[in-house]
Structure formats: C-alpha cells, structure tokens
Design a protein around this motif. Structure first.
Motif, short mmCIF file in Angstrom:
data_model
loop_
_atom_site.label_atom_id
_atom_site.label_comp_id
_atom_site.label_asym_id
_atom_site.label_seq_id
_atom_site.Cartn_x
_atom_site.Cartn_y
_atom_site.Cartn_z
N UNK A 86 -7.59 9.84 -2.29
CA UNK A 86 -6.25 9.34 -2.64
C UNK A 86 -6.22 7.82 -2.58
N UNK A 87 -6.83 7.25 -1.56
CA UNK A 87 -6.85 5.79 -1.45
C UNK A 87 -7.55 5.19 -2.66
N UNK A 88 -8.64 5.82 -3.07
CA UNK A 88 -9.35 5.30 -4.26
C UNK A 88 -8.45 5.39 -5.49
N UNK A 89 -7.68 6.48 -5.62
CA UNK A 89 -6.75 6.61 -6.73
C UNK A 89 -5.69 5.51 -6.67
N UNK A 90 -5.19 5.21 -5.47
CA UNK A 90 -4.21 4.15 -5.32
C UNK A 90 -4.80 2.79 -5.67
N UNK B 263 -10.58 5.47 8.99
CA UNK B 263 -11.90 5.51 8.34
C UNK B 263 -11.79 5.97 6.89
N UNK B 264 -10.87 6.89 6.62
CA UNK B 264 -10.66 7.33 5.24
C UNK B 264 -10.10 6.20 4.39
N UNK B 265 -9.19 5.44 4.98
CA UNK B 265 -8.64 4.29 4.25
C UNK B 265 -9.74 3.30 3.91
N UNK C 95 1.60 1.33 -1.35
CA UNK C 95 0.96 1.83 -0.14
C UNK C 95 -0.32 2.58 -0.53
N UNK C 96 -1.42 2.20 0.07
CA UNK C 96 -2.71 2.81 -0.28
C UNK C 96 -2.88 4.19 0.32
N UNK D 122 0.11 -6.89 -4.40
CA UNK D 122 0.04 -6.84 -2.94
C UNK D 122 0.06 -5.37 -2.54
N UNK D 123 -0.88 -4.97 -1.70
CA UNK D 123 -0.98 -3.57 -1.32
C UNK D 123 -1.26 -3.45 0.18
N UNK D 124 -0.81 -2.33 0.78
CA UNK D 124 -0.91 -2.14 2.22
C UNK D 124 -1.60 -0.83 2.55
N UNK D 125 -2.57 -0.92 3.48
CA UNK D 125 -3.18 0.26 4.09
C UNK D 125 -3.08 0.13 5.60
N UNK D 126 -3.69 1.07 6.32
CA UNK D 126 -3.53 1.12 7.77
C UNK D 126 -4.83 1.50 8.47
N UNK D 127 -5.03 0.93 9.66
CA UNK D 127 -5.96 1.53 10.60
C UNK D 127 -5.18 2.58 11.38
#
Length: 316
Positions: free
Chosen positions: A248-252, A277-279, A239-240, A267-272
């Motif tokens: 944190x997302x960049x670290x992930x 916007x941070x993601x 999870x990103x 395979x990785x997952x992020x969210x709107x």
C-alpha cells in the motif's frame, strides 16, 4: 521517563478503529493511522490524494498547492527547480519506535518529525541532523475525539490559556534540538481553533520557523492563519501508510509521484511505529520507481524554493 498508555476508538463508515500506545509503541487496527483517522469527519474526508471527497470517494476539489505544467524537453534538463520535488515527512520519532533504523537507512533526504519529552527525542533529532535530514517538532495537539492524556507529554489543549499554549510550544521547541519547524501530532480540534493556532504560529514566526499542517482536519484554519501573519501555507497532501502494508505504501508513493509531476511538488507523511518497517520498505521500493522523475528534498528546501521563505526571527 514514564511510559504512556493511550487507547482511542473511532467508529467511521461502519469500521471500528482502535489506537493503542503502550510502552512507547503505536499499535493500530483497522485501516487508518491515528493521524489519518482524524481526517475522517462527517460526510467529507481528507483522502489519500488530498482531495475533498464525498462518502463514495469521488473527488470534489483539490485542497492544496498551485497547479503547473511539468517542464519537458530542454527545459526539463535545467536546474533542480525545473524538476518536480517530493518532501517525505516521517512522524512519531522520539520513543525508540520500530522502523527507526530502516527509515534512517533510506538513501534520500527526509524530514524527521520528533515528539518532545520522550526517551529518544533528542537522540533521534541529533541522528537526523547528522544524517542531513530536516527536523520538525511533532507537537501533540488535542483531537476532536478522545481523552487528552492519550497524546502523551507536552500536549497543547483547547482549554489552555494563551500563556499556557505559548509555554507548551516553547518548551517543546527547547526539548527537540535542530528543529526548523513544527507539525501537528493528531490535533484536529486545535488546528480548527484560530486563537490557539495564532499563538502557535506567532511563536514560529518569532523563531524563524514554519508550521506544516498534517491535515488531520479538513476544516483546519492553519493555512489561513499562517498566511495572515506572513508564514508560508505548508500542508500535507498524502498519508503514505493509512493502510499498514508495504504494498500500500508503494501504491501511495505512485500517487505522490503523480501529484508531484502535475503540481511541481508533493508533501507526504508516513510513520515509524508498530508497522514502521513496512512503511520503510514501501518507501524504498517507491524511491526506485521515482528517482528518475522527481527530486527528494527536505521540507525546508521546499519551503524556501516554493514559497521563497526567508525567515526573519525576532528572537535571538
């Protein structure tokens, strides 16, 4: 369309996690998104690097994916299959969520997971398709904790009959155009139920689709059932945005790169959503660091290359 409100509170590791959906926006306090929070269960958790870990965070065993060495030298200069691959899935499209424009402006191929029966479900799916992205149905599925109505419209619930489950899945697929597969929104209860997952995966097979297990439940039976009926075992690894900051997302993203280089793909997952916007910002920064070492591809490309997936739908 009627707006949905839901609130979810969990206590885990001394932390109070609150999830609020109001007028179509996902707001999260604490350190985990709803999907990541669902992965917390007992003394074993699904960590961000997809290892089973004890309560102190020490890795115990890798959960997913075959291991391989990374091609080097002349071998690495060959076809795309010799390079490591990353499939980024972005969940929760369908309700004009924050970060939608920023995600769609990223300079890579994505996989867009769209929740059905929401105001912009069809618009977001069409936009993704026209951009060249893959589209998944982000199917609401009952979690172990919390009231089912928090899921919004079209959710699959554990109490449903076989016929009711099938009707929900088929209706969701009809509502989201261009879908080439399904992944679960929440769903820690349903993904542990072989009966219900058997029905969902049977619908996928009939239509030439596959299922991506978001891994909100480390005891999920999705992979086992998929293999038993001849579908690929496709699972989220990281999870990103379990913490909602761009840094944190960049670290992930660095963890994603490391896993992809070590095991051919990730395979990785992020969210709107409220912090979408941070993601998007974190992913954009990570892309710059990773593009020389990995290829960003859609989940359908990965499934075809890694699992040699050749669907044989039985429905017209």
């Amino acid at each position: 369309m009627r707006k949905y409100q839901w609130r979810h509170r969990l206590m885990t590791g001394g932390r109070n996690i609150a999830v609020l959906l109001s007028a179509g926006c996902l707001a999260i306090s604490g350190s985990y998104a709803a999907s990541a929070a669902e992965a917390l269960n007992g003394k074993t958790v699904l960590t961000t690097d997809s290892t089973a870990a004890d309560v102190n965070g020490q890795p115990k065993a890798l959960l997913n994916g075959p291991k391989s060495t990374v091609p080097t030298g002349n071998e690495a200069k060959g076809s795309r299959q010799t390079r490591s691959r990353v499939a980024i899935i972005i969940d929760d499209f369908g309700n004009d969520m924050k970060g939608t424009d920023e995600i769609f402006s990223l300079p890579i191929k994505l996989t867009v997971a769209v929740m059905p029966f929401l105001p912009t479900s069809q618009q977001d799916a069409k936009r993704a398709h026209e951009r060249g992205d893959d589209v998944l149905v982000h199917l609401p599925m009952e979690p172990k904790s919390g009231r089912p109505e928090w899921l919004g419209p079209g959710a699959v619930l554990a109490k449903m009959t076989d016929a009711e489950v099938r009707q929900k899945v088929e209706a969701a697929l009809e509502n989201v155009p261009y879908a080439i597969g399904i992944n679960n929104h929440m769903g820690s209860k349903v993904t542990g139920d072989p009966r219900i997952m058997g029905i969902i995966l049977a619908v996928c097979k009939e239509r030439g689709l596959f299922f991506v297990d978001s891994k909100t439940n480390y005891r999920s039976v999705v992979g086992q059932v998929a293999q038993e009926i001849g579908l690929p075992r496709v699972e989220n690894h990281i999870f990103l945005d379990d913490v909602h900051t761009a840094s944190h997302v960049r670290k992930q993203m660095r963890l994603v790169q490391e896993r992809a280089l070590n095991q051919r793909y990730c395979v990785t997952i992020g969210h709107v959503g409220v912090q979408g916007k941070n993601t998007a910002a974190g992913i954009r920064s990570g892309i710059e660091d990773m593009k020389s070492t990995v290829d960003f591809i859609g989940i359908s490309d990965l499934v075809k290359e890694e699992w040699k997936w050749a669907p044989k739908p039985t429905l017209p």
